[in-house]
Enzyme design. Structure first.
Site, mmCIF file in Angstrom:
data_model
loop_
_atom_site.group_PDB
_atom_site.id
_atom_site.type_symbol
_atom_site.label_atom_id
_atom_site.label_comp_id
_atom_site.label_asym_id
_atom_site.label_seq_id
_atom_site.Cartn_x
_atom_site.Cartn_y
_atom_site.Cartn_z
ATOM 1 N N HIS A 150 0.871 -1.184 0.000
ATOM 2 C CA HIS A 150 0.000 0.000 0.000
ATOM 3 C C HIS A 150 0.900 1.225 0.000
ATOM 4 C CE1 HIS A 150 -3.820 2.162 0.742
ATOM 5 N NE2 HIS A 150 -3.005 3.053 1.282
ATOM 6 N N CYS A 151 0.718 2.087 -0.992
ATOM 7 C CA CYS A 151 1.589 3.253 -1.166
ATOM 8 C C CYS A 151 0.852 4.524 -0.760
ATOM 9 C CB CYS A 151 2.044 3.349 -2.625
ATOM 10 S SG CYS A 151 3.164 4.740 -2.947
#
Length: 308
Positions: free
Chosen positions: A155-156
């Site tokens: 998850h960025c």
């Protein structure tokens, strides 16, 4: 002792909620850095040189042309990552075969009992207890998004999205064009930066000089950090693995999805070379390559029973 587990899980959930709430802030931060860079490179330093004539005007035109081309590709790739769903598990999804046994016959309904499924690498059918659903191959649960993501990488927070099967190529292109753009900016502003600490006089107001200095430092820092991140993800693409899978399989000598560098690359970028450097796929690749949809992946016949 019995209460420490739930309390820790609750704290982790609060942390995930904080990450989820950073969405618009991170997008504004990215656009802010781009705005400062644009002001320093285009408006302050290189656009005025177009009117000077001679080699300086030619060089300035070349820098501005390359800068704007890379900026367009960077923004296109960035918003493609932000706006593209990484891929979720379809409602009532069921595997067509037992991946452990390699049976070609569909599994019967009695084999999907939740009590007989777990989330370990040895389970016959992977199951997510948080989503209460079956998990396709290479699918993982994201605590920030609160759902299972197909071929989840991570998850960025910079793109306010999960990086998964349907937007991983776009993310890699975003890294690629960001590296090229920030490197170009750092190189083009290097003379001004050196003159900033030199004895010579530099034209411009204190505000424009400060903006140039800030843009150089920011872009140099991003270029160096993105370069390391890009090298890491290139190695993952070559091995046909993700950040999560690389961590989970650890020292496993053989990886079932490693089909060779060429095929591994095509599992992410497709086979049509015209689309390799743009955040899109050809209709032909989407039709004949199930891996691009995130639910089915070809694997080595002798390692079909291995997950990690």
């Amino acid at each position: 002792m019995h209460r420490s587990g739930p309390r820790m899980a609750w704290n982790v959930f609060k942390f995930c909620t904080v990450l989820r709430s950073l969405g618009s802030v991170m997008i504004l931060l990215v656009l802010g850095v781009i705005g400062v860079t644009y002001y320093a490179v285009v408006l302050t330093n290189y656009f005025p040189l177009l009117y000077d004539g001679g080699l300086e005007s030619v060089a300035a035109f070349a820098v501005l042309l390359l800068f704007h081309c890379l900026l367009v590709m960077l923004l296109w790739s960035y918003f493609s990552v932000v706006l593209t769903d990484p891929g979720g598990v379809p409602p009532n999804w069921r595997p067509l075969m037992d991946e452990e046994r390699g049976d070609t016959d569909p599994l019967t309904g009695s084999e999907f009992g939740g009590s007989g499924l777990d989330d370990s690498g040895n389970s016959r059918v992977r199951y997510c207890r948080k989503c209460n659903q079956l998990k396709p191959p290479r699918c993982h649960h994201c605590s920030v998004c609160g759902r299972c993501v197909l071929k989840m990488d991570h998850h960025c927070v910079w793109v306010v999205n999960c990086i998964g099967a349907l937007n991983y190529k776009f993310f890699l292109l975003f890294l690629f064009y960001t590296f090229l753009e920030t490197t170009l900016v750092a190189v083009s502003l290097l003379p001004q930066f050196m003159a900033f600490f030199g004895d010579g006089e530099i034209p411009g107001t204190p505000g424009t000089l400060a903006t140039t200095f800030l843009a150089f430092v920011l872009n140099l820092a991003f270029a160096l950090s993105v370069m390391g991140f890009l090298i890491m993800h290139i190695s993952l693409v070559i091995a046909n693995t993700t950040t999560i899978e690389a961590y989970e399989k650890k020292t496993t000598p053989k990886w079932r999805y490693d089909l060779g560098r060429k095929k591994n690359f095509e599992q992410v970028f497709g086979t049509d070379r015209r689309y390799w450097f743009i955040p899109a796929y050809s209709e032909e690749d989407l039709r004949r390559m199930p891996a691009l949809q995130g639910l089915e992946y070809p694997s080595k016949p002798d390692l079909d029973g291995q997950e990690f």
